[in-house]
Write a protein that holds these residues in place. Structure first.
Motif, PDB file in Angstrom:
ATOM      1  N   ASP A 171       0.836  -1.210   0.000  1.00 43.41           N
ATOM      2  CA  ASP A 171       0.000   0.000   0.000  1.00 43.41           C
ATOM      3  C   ASP A 171       0.868   1.256   0.000  1.00 43.41           C
ATOM      4  O   ASP A 171       0.648   2.192  -0.789  1.00 43.41           O
ATOM      5  N   LYS A 172       1.871   1.291   0.876  1.00 45.38           N
ATOM      6  CA  LYS A 172       2.766   2.448   0.962  1.00 45.38           C
ATOM      7  C   LYS A 172       3.558   2.623  -0.325  1.00 45.38           C
ATOM      8  O   LYS A 172       3.788   3.748  -0.789  1.00 45.38           O
ATOM      9  N   ARG A 198       1.209   4.002  -2.993  1.00 44.58           N
ATOM     10  CA  ARG A 198       0.848   5.385  -2.650  1.00 44.58           C
ATOM     11  C   ARG A 198       1.993   6.353  -2.969  1.00 44.58           C
ATOM     12  O   ARG A 198       1.770   7.457  -3.483  1.00 44.58           O
ATOM     13  N   TYR A 257       2.106   7.037  -6.640  1.00 49.34           N
ATOM     14  CA  TYR A 257       1.055   7.970  -7.057  1.00 49.34           C
ATOM     15  C   TYR A 257       1.421   9.417  -6.715  1.00 49.34           C
ATOM     16  O   TYR A 257       1.092  10.340  -7.460  1.00 49.34           O
ATOM     17  N   LYS A 258       2.092   9.592  -5.583  1.00 48.33           N
ATOM     18  CA  LYS A 258       2.489  10.946  -5.198  1.00 48.33           C
ATOM     19  C   LYS A 258       3.468  11.553  -6.194  1.00 48.33           C
ATOM     20  O   LYS A 258       3.566  12.776  -6.314  1.00 48.33           O
ATOM     21  N   VAL A 302      -5.780   1.752  -3.558  1.00 49.69           N
ATOM     22  CA  VAL A 302      -5.037   2.943  -3.135  1.00 49.69           C
ATOM     23  C   VAL A 302      -5.522   4.167  -3.918  1.00 49.69           C
ATOM     24  O   VAL A 302      -5.707   5.247  -3.360  1.00 49.69           O
ATOM     25  N   TYR A 339      -7.033   7.886  -2.860  1.00 48.65           N
ATOM     26  CA  TYR A 339      -6.173   9.011  -3.263  1.00 48.65           C
ATOM     27  C   TYR A 339      -6.946  10.084  -4.021  1.00 48.65           C
ATOM     28  O   TYR A 339      -6.669  11.269  -3.889  1.00 48.65           O
TER      29      TYR A 339
END
Length: 504
Positions: free
Chosen positions: A181-182, A185, A188-189, A275, A279
């Motif tokens: 998950d991290k 994420r 995506y950032k 995720v 987001y």
């Protein structure tokens, strides 16, 4: 007739569509084939394609060649995606595919993969602005679509197989899910435009995301028409994704829609969507049954026909294709549709009907005689079935059912038993509303009774308790007047006003 073979070699599976393109320009899918080859298995270890996955893939290509020969395929387009794109020994594999099986693959970039996905969606789902996600075995493609054009896209180097091997294969599955998950994420950032797509519908494609829809649609009585353009509220999606991710691989295949061949990688396949949902504050999820292979087909087909890559209207293009496929692209069909809409525009206050009803009536006008493809007798019933199953694009499942009901009622004959499975979903009031709307189609069909367009046009006057229809023509329209007046009683029953039809 041309016959296309479109092959998509992904990280998890290799798939092929066989598509007929007919002399009248219409096209239809005639067969599909899929083999789960797991080509990217072990790719994370050393960055090379391993012998066993290569052997499985080459054997699948051999089987596809047998289908290509059996079908007499005239044009082949074969593309390879993430696994081949990322492998340092890709050229060795490609050489073997060409030498052993005469299969020449084009290795496409992540951006091209996203573009073909986009073509598959934009020409078959009527959405203007949306965010696209395609989770494959070795990569995840995202595209931001604004006003039906790609504004930005990116290909990220992780998918169901990569995430499973890297994070979800250990003993501590809960910890692995948290790390995955991290990881997603953080990726995506690093996509600067992603936050700007916040609140848009998210269109998902790929085997893992279609599996999510298959699990959900068991609760939806309207869902069995088509998985393509199937829609889910964001909250229901997030709850379902959480259940799938937290269910162990040996139990997850118990969920209807998730096969055993995908159970070990399904968590990794849906994690990118899970995720993403949080987001971008996902409100609606739309499943696309079309993607890369359909996009590759459209790219070739539209170029050969000298047509734009994006159709002006998804629904109009789909209706034209279906009319041509089922041999109802003729003057009678066009005339009945025109007359039905004339009646609607003049009498819509009797419904009352709105623009959404007009769209449904228009579509039914295009397809009202589609059942003649099977047989004249009961062709209204055949039409009902064919409309449900002709893969109409540009409409939701509920709208397709409503158009089918209108087609099934374009004659005065009853459609009782065919409607049974949709009664509880649509409701009695909706079915009655559609039956009344179908009266316009019945009248239009009667006005062109001879199927020779004797009546050029019509004018309608609604006054008091009577609707006066004048048939405008320089020819004798007695047959058309008599034929139409035979359903005057049905009109009065539907709308509470008398129908009078006269020669103009």
């Amino acid at each position: 007739m041309e016959r296309y073979g479109i092959i998509d070699l992904g990280s998890n599976s290799v798939r092929m569509n066989i598509v007929n393109v007919y002399k009248n320009g219409s096209y239809s899918l005639v067969d599909q084939a899929k083999v789960m080859v797991r080509l990217s298995e072990g790719l994370a270890d050393g960055g090379t394609l391993k012998p066993e996955p290569i052997a499985r893939t080459l054997n699948a290509i051999k089987l596809f060649n047998q289908l290509i020969e059996a079908y007499g395929v005239t044009k082949v387009a074969a593309v390879a995606t993430a696994a081949v794109r990322q492998a340092s020994n890709a050229s060795d594999f490609l050489d073997r595919a060409l030498e052993e099986h005469q299969m020449a693959f084009e290795v496409i970039s992540g951006e091209d993969e996203a573009y073909y996905d986009y073509l598959g969606i934009i020409n078959t789902i009527d959405l203007k602005d949306f965010l696209m996600i395609d989770t494959g075995g070795g990569s995840t493609e995202l595209a931001w679509v604004v006003d039906r054009e790609i504004k930005a896209s990116v290909s990220l180097p992780f998918g169901s197989v990569i995430l499973t091997e890297r994070f979800l294969s250990g003993d501590n599955r809960e910890k692995g899910i948290e790390k995955a998950d991290k990881f997603v994420r953080k990726a995506y950032k690093d996509v600067p435009w992603l936050k700007e797509a916040k609140g848009l519908p998210v269109v998902g494609l790929g085997g893992s995301l279609r599996s999510v829809a298959k699990v959900h649609r068991g609760k939806d009585p309207l869902s069995n028409v088509s998985l393509h353009n199937y829609r889910m509220p964001g909250k229901e999606l997030e709850a379902l994704l959480t259940d799938i991710v937290n269910t162990s691989p040996d139990k997850v295949s118990d969920l209807p829609g998730i096969g055993k061949d995908r159970s070990d990688i399904i968590a990794g396949g849906v994690l990118p969507l899970k995720v993403l949902a949080g987001y971008v504050d996902l409100e609606q999820f739309v499943v696309s049954g079309n993607g890369l292979r359909e996009g590759v087909f459209f790219n070739r087909y539209f170029k050969e026909k000298d047509l734009p890559m994006v159709v002006p209207s998804v629904l109009d293009h789909s209706l034209e294709n279906v009319r041509k496929r089922f041999n109802v692209d003729n003057p009678h069909t066009a005339h009945v549709r025109k007359l039905a809409l004339r009646l609607f525009d003049a009498l819509k206050e009797l419904g009352p009907f709105d623009e959404s009803d007009r769209i449904l009536l228009d579509a039914a006008g295009h397809l009202h005689d589609i059942g003649m493809h099977i047989e004249y007798y009961n062709h209204h019933r055949h039409g009902f079935y064919l409309t449900l199953n002709a893969r109409l694009c540009g409409l939701t499942n509920e709208e397709i059912i409503k158009v089918a009901v209108l087609v099934g009622h374009h004659r005065e004959s009853k459609l009782k038993e065919d409607l049974e499975r949709f009664k509880s979903a649509l409701g009695k009031e909706t079915i009655e509303h559609l039956r009344r709307l179908a009266v316009f189609l019945q009248i239009a069909e009667r006005i062109d009774r001879s199927e020779s367009q004797v009546v050029d046009d019509l004018s309608v006057t609604l006054s008091g308790e009577e609707a006066l229809v004048r048939l405008l023509s320089e020819k004798d329209t007695e047959l058309e007047c008599v034929a139409t007046m035979r359903i005057a009683e049905d009109f009065e029953k539907a709308y509470g006003v008398k129908l009078r039809v006269v020669r103009g």
